[in-house]
Design a protein around this motif. Sequence first.
Motif, PDB file in Angstrom:
ATOM      1  N   MET A  41     -36.846  47.927 -54.139  1.00  0.00           N
ATOM      2  CA  MET A  41     -35.303  47.744 -53.953  1.00  0.00           C
ATOM      3  C   MET A  41     -34.671  48.407 -54.663  1.00  0.00           C
ATOM      4  O   MET A  41     -34.144  48.173 -56.046  1.00  0.00           O
ATOM      5  N   THR A  42     -34.677  49.563 -54.480  1.00  0.00           N
ATOM      6  CA  THR A  42     -33.959  50.791 -55.078  1.00  0.00           C
ATOM      7  C   THR A  42     -32.482  50.933 -54.840  1.00  0.00           C
ATOM      8  O   THR A  42     -31.482  51.352 -55.828  1.00  0.00           O
ATOM      9  N   GLY A  43     -31.979  50.539 -53.693  1.00  0.00           N
ATOM     10  CA  GLY A  43     -30.504  50.531 -53.333  1.00  0.00           C
ATOM     11  C   GLY A  43     -29.848  51.934 -53.684  1.00  0.00           C
ATOM     12  O   GLY A  43     -28.807  52.012 -53.951  1.00  0.00           O
ATOM     13  N   HIS A  44     -30.748  52.927 -53.529  1.00  0.00           N
ATOM     14  CA  HIS A  44     -30.095  54.335 -53.924  1.00  0.00           C
ATOM     15  C   HIS A  44     -29.126  54.958 -53.171  1.00  0.00           C
ATOM     16  O   HIS A  44     -28.172  55.622 -53.809  1.00  0.00           O
ATOM     17  N   PHE A  45     -28.914  54.673 -51.989  1.00  0.00           N
ATOM     18  CA  PHE A  45     -27.946  54.970 -51.038  1.00  0.00           C
ATOM     19  C   PHE A  45     -27.031  54.164 -50.450  1.00  0.00           C
ATOM     20  O   PHE A  45     -27.700  52.903 -50.067  1.00  0.00           O
ATOM     21  N   TYR A  46     -25.696  53.837 -50.370  1.00  0.00           N
ATOM     22  CA  TYR A  46     -25.037  52.924 -49.889  1.00  0.00           C
ATOM     23  C   TYR A  46     -24.916  53.514 -48.551  1.00  0.00           C
ATOM     24  O   TYR A  46     -24.122  54.628 -48.523  1.00  0.00           O
ATOM     25  N   SER A  47     -25.195  53.092 -47.265  1.00  0.00           N
ATOM     26  CA  SER A  47     -25.121  53.700 -46.000  1.00  0.00           C
ATOM     27  C   SER A  47     -24.079  53.259 -44.988  1.00  0.00           C
ATOM     28  O   SER A  47     -24.182  52.116 -44.683  1.00  0.00           O
ATOM     29  N   PRO A  48     -23.033  53.694 -45.031  1.00  0.00           N
ATOM     30  CA  PRO A  48     -22.166  53.240 -44.044  1.00  0.00           C
ATOM     31  C   PRO A  48     -22.356  53.630 -42.680  1.00  0.00           C
ATOM     32  O   PRO A  48     -23.222  54.665 -42.327  1.00  0.00           O
ATOM     33  N   ALA A  49     -21.751  52.898 -41.754  1.00  0.00           N
ATOM     34  CA  ALA A  49     -21.982  53.310 -40.159  1.00  0.00           C
ATOM     35  C   ALA A  49     -20.567  53.390 -39.618  1.00  0.00           C
ATOM     36  O   ALA A  49     -19.492  53.222 -40.278  1.00  0.00           O
ATOM     37  N   MET A  50     -20.409  54.342 -38.616  1.00  0.00           N
ATOM     38  CA  MET A  50     -19.143  54.436 -38.123  1.00  0.00           C
ATOM     39  C   MET A  50     -19.174  54.230 -36.322  1.00  0.00           C
ATOM     40  O   MET A  50     -20.270  54.601 -35.963  1.00  0.00           O
ATOM     41  N   LEU A  51     -18.365  53.513 -36.175  1.00  0.00           N
ATOM     42  CA  LEU A  51     -17.953  53.388 -34.623  1.00  0.00           C
ATOM     43  C   LEU A  51     -17.076  54.289 -34.044  1.00  0.00           C
ATOM     44  O   LEU A  51     -16.090  54.434 -34.391  1.00  0.00           O
ATOM     45  N   LEU A  52     -17.713  55.170 -33.093  1.00  0.00           N
ATOM     46  CA  LEU A  52     -17.082  56.277 -32.571  1.00  0.00           C
ATOM     47  C   LEU A  52     -17.063  56.547 -31.094  1.00  0.00           C
ATOM     48  O   LEU A  52     -17.811  55.898 -30.373  1.00  0.00           O
ATOM     49  N   ILE A  53     -15.813  57.157 -30.891  1.00  0.00           N
ATOM     50  CA  ILE A  53     -15.467  57.014 -29.164  1.00  0.00           C
ATOM     51  C   ILE A  53     -15.127  58.484 -29.134  1.00  0.00           C
ATOM     52  O   ILE A  53     -14.487  59.207 -29.714  1.00  0.00           O
ATOM     53  N   SER A  54     -15.615  58.775 -27.917  1.00  0.00           N
ATOM     54  CA  SER A  54     -15.131  60.351 -27.409  1.00  0.00           C
ATOM     55  C   SER A  54     -13.698  60.500 -27.411  1.00  0.00           C
ATOM     56  O   SER A  54     -13.110  59.744 -26.755  1.00  0.00           O
ATOM     57  N   ASN A  55     -13.385  61.634 -27.720  1.00  0.00           N
ATOM     58  CA  ASN A  55     -11.976  61.995 -27.481  1.00  0.00           C
ATOM     59  C   ASN A  55     -11.667  62.052 -26.240  1.00  0.00           C
ATOM     60  O   ASN A  55     -10.402  61.629 -25.568  1.00  0.00           O
ATOM     61  N   ILE A  56     -12.333  62.590 -25.407  1.00  0.00           N
ATOM     62  CA  ILE A  56     -12.241  62.644 -23.836  1.00  0.00           C
ATOM     63  C   ILE A  56     -12.030  61.169 -23.144  1.00  0.00           C
ATOM     64  O   ILE A  56     -10.983  61.079 -22.536  1.00  0.00           O
ATOM     65  N   THR A  57     -12.794  60.517 -23.621  1.00  0.00           N
ATOM     66  CA  THR A  57     -12.588  59.033 -23.224  1.00  0.00           C
ATOM     67  C   THR A  57     -11.185  58.515 -23.860  1.00  0.00           C
ATOM     68  O   THR A  57     -10.533  57.656 -22.902  1.00  0.00           O
ATOM     69  N   TRP A  58     -11.090  58.501 -25.036  1.00  0.00           N
ATOM     70  CA  TRP A  58      -9.682  58.010 -25.510  1.00  0.00           C
ATOM     71  C   TRP A  58      -8.698  58.317 -24.668  1.00  0.00           C
ATOM     72  O   TRP A  58      -7.667  57.689 -24.642  1.00  0.00           O
ATOM     73  N   ASN A  59      -8.928  59.994 -24.298  1.00  0.00           N
ATOM     74  CA  ASN A  59      -7.350  60.113 -23.664  1.00  0.00           C
ATOM     75  C   ASN A  59      -7.451  59.708 -22.262  1.00  0.00           C
ATOM     76  O   ASN A  59      -6.272  59.696 -21.526  1.00  0.00           O
ATOM     77  N   GLN A  60      -8.171  59.240 -21.762  1.00  0.00           N
ATOM     78  CA  GLN A  60      -8.211  58.602 -20.440  1.00  0.00           C
ATOM     79  C   GLN A  60      -7.753  57.281 -20.449  1.00  0.00           C
ATOM     80  O   GLN A  60      -7.409  56.721 -19.353  1.00  0.00           O
ATOM     81  N   LEU A  61      -7.629  56.385 -21.695  1.00  0.00           N
ATOM     82  CA  LEU A  61      -7.399  55.144 -21.896  1.00  0.00           C
ATOM     83  C   LEU A  61      -5.634  54.799 -21.776  1.00  0.00           C
ATOM     84  O   LEU A  61      -5.240  55.798 -22.346  1.00  0.00           O
ATOM     85  N   SER A  62      -5.402  53.765 -21.152  1.00  0.00           N
ATOM     86  CA  SER A  62      -3.997  53.427 -21.220  1.00  0.00           C
ATOM     87  C   SER A  62      -3.711  52.882 -22.640  1.00  0.00           C
ATOM     88  O   SER A  62      -4.673  52.417 -23.155  1.00  0.00           O
ATOM     89  N   PRO A  63      -2.393  53.080 -22.961  1.00  0.00           N
ATOM     90  CA  PRO A  63      -1.930  52.440 -24.300  1.00  0.00           C
ATOM     91  C   PRO A  63      -2.231  51.024 -24.531  1.00  0.00           C
ATOM     92  O   PRO A  63      -2.936  50.735 -25.648  1.00  0.00           O
ATOM     93  N   GLU A  64      -2.387  50.130 -23.521  1.00  0.00           N
ATOM     94  CA  GLU A  64      -2.660  48.782 -23.636  1.00  0.00           C
ATOM     95  C   GLU A  64      -4.336  48.724 -23.934  1.00  0.00           C
ATOM     96  O   GLU A  64      -4.865  47.726 -24.862  1.00  0.00           O
ATOM     97  N   HIS A  65      -5.043  49.493 -23.270  1.00  0.00           N
ATOM     98  CA  HIS A  65      -6.396  49.422 -23.422  1.00  0.00           C
ATOM     99  C   HIS A  65      -7.045  49.981 -24.825  1.00  0.00           C
ATOM    100  O   HIS A  65      -7.743  49.742 -25.492  1.00  0.00           O
ATOM    101  N   ARG A  66      -6.298  51.056 -25.007  1.00  0.00           N
ATOM    102  CA  ARG A  66      -6.521  51.610 -26.456  1.00  0.00           C
ATOM    103  C   ARG A  66      -6.230  50.505 -27.572  1.00  0.00           C
ATOM    104  O   ARG A  66      -7.069  50.278 -28.566  1.00  0.00           O
TER     105      ARG A  66
END
Length: 338
Positions: free
Chosen positions: A232-257
């Motif tokens: 039990m070294t706990g040597h790194f704290y490993s964050p994670a990220m929820l990511l979305i493609s910019n291409i997808t993001w640009n296709q979404l309506s403001p409401e869906h964003r």
Amino acid sequence: MPKSRNCIPMLVFLMIAVFIFSSAVQAAGMVLKLGTSTQPSHIYNQAAEHFEKIVEEKTGGAIDVQVFPAAQLGSERDMVEGLQLGSLEMTLTSTGPLGNFVPQVKLFNLPFLFKDREQCYAVLDGDIGQSIADLFPRVGIRSLGWYENGFRNITNSRNPIQKPEDMKGLKIRVMEDDVFILTMKTLGASPLPMAFGELYTALEQGTVDAQENPLAVIHSSRFFEVQDYLAMTGHFYSPAMLLISNITWNQLSPEHRKIITEAAAEAKTYERKISKEADENLLAELKKEGMEVTFPDKEPFISAVAPVYEKESVIKAIGGGNAEEGQKLIDQVRNATR
Ligand code: EAX
């Protein structure tokens, strides 16, 4: 007739066709594939399903989130590249491969940077975390929040670990980033970078003796079947990220964003909660599975990894190519976590 006049009806026809096509796509709903590298029972996938449920409910099914665990859509690195290309819509990933896309992320790959979760969340949810998340759109990706992988601990099949000397020559798989490689070298081990999907087999076949991950990963991936010792070294704290493609993001309506942003925030809170619970519950489970657990004194490990903080190339990368900036960021976090 001049050529340009011929083009006009053609252009109008094309515009109408595109309009009809895109309306048809919208009516049919939008599919957001969300890939992860971990096994279905892992916290990432529980959180991804939570996100899916909220998004589908709030959009009345207009957005269909589909979760693909266990690196079915590729390694974490492949999936991030997929977001850039637009061949994948979303991923929930550790920071393992992210420093290759946004070098400033390497800040969070430094060993023993945080003492506890409260410190992590204060930095990740504060100005520093936000400023790094804001760099992602430049590389074609958008962050929907800092999730959690967790504090990482070492497992191996060779011997119990109490002190850095016990790691001498240990062949250990690390995530694909130079900060992880360097850290394991300063501890005397022999690091081998490898995608997570290949890890179980590598441990089983003895290509590596060891690996390091949070308890939730060790348990859901059943590493206890091929590893006897857990430190039990706990040597790194490993964050994670929820990511979305910019291409997808640009296709979404403001409401869906808006719906996606809010669902991501809600699922993040949920994920951090189940991550903490996993740490509280899984040690006993792993012991039950036969793992021998040690709780090494962290001080000798912290001293051993000090050279990582002095490595010019690491400091420079954290500053996005500017060592002074990098040092400033590191000092800021160190001051915040003292
Ligand atoms: O993101 O590669 C790793 O060891 C990660 O911790 C794992 O895939 C979860």
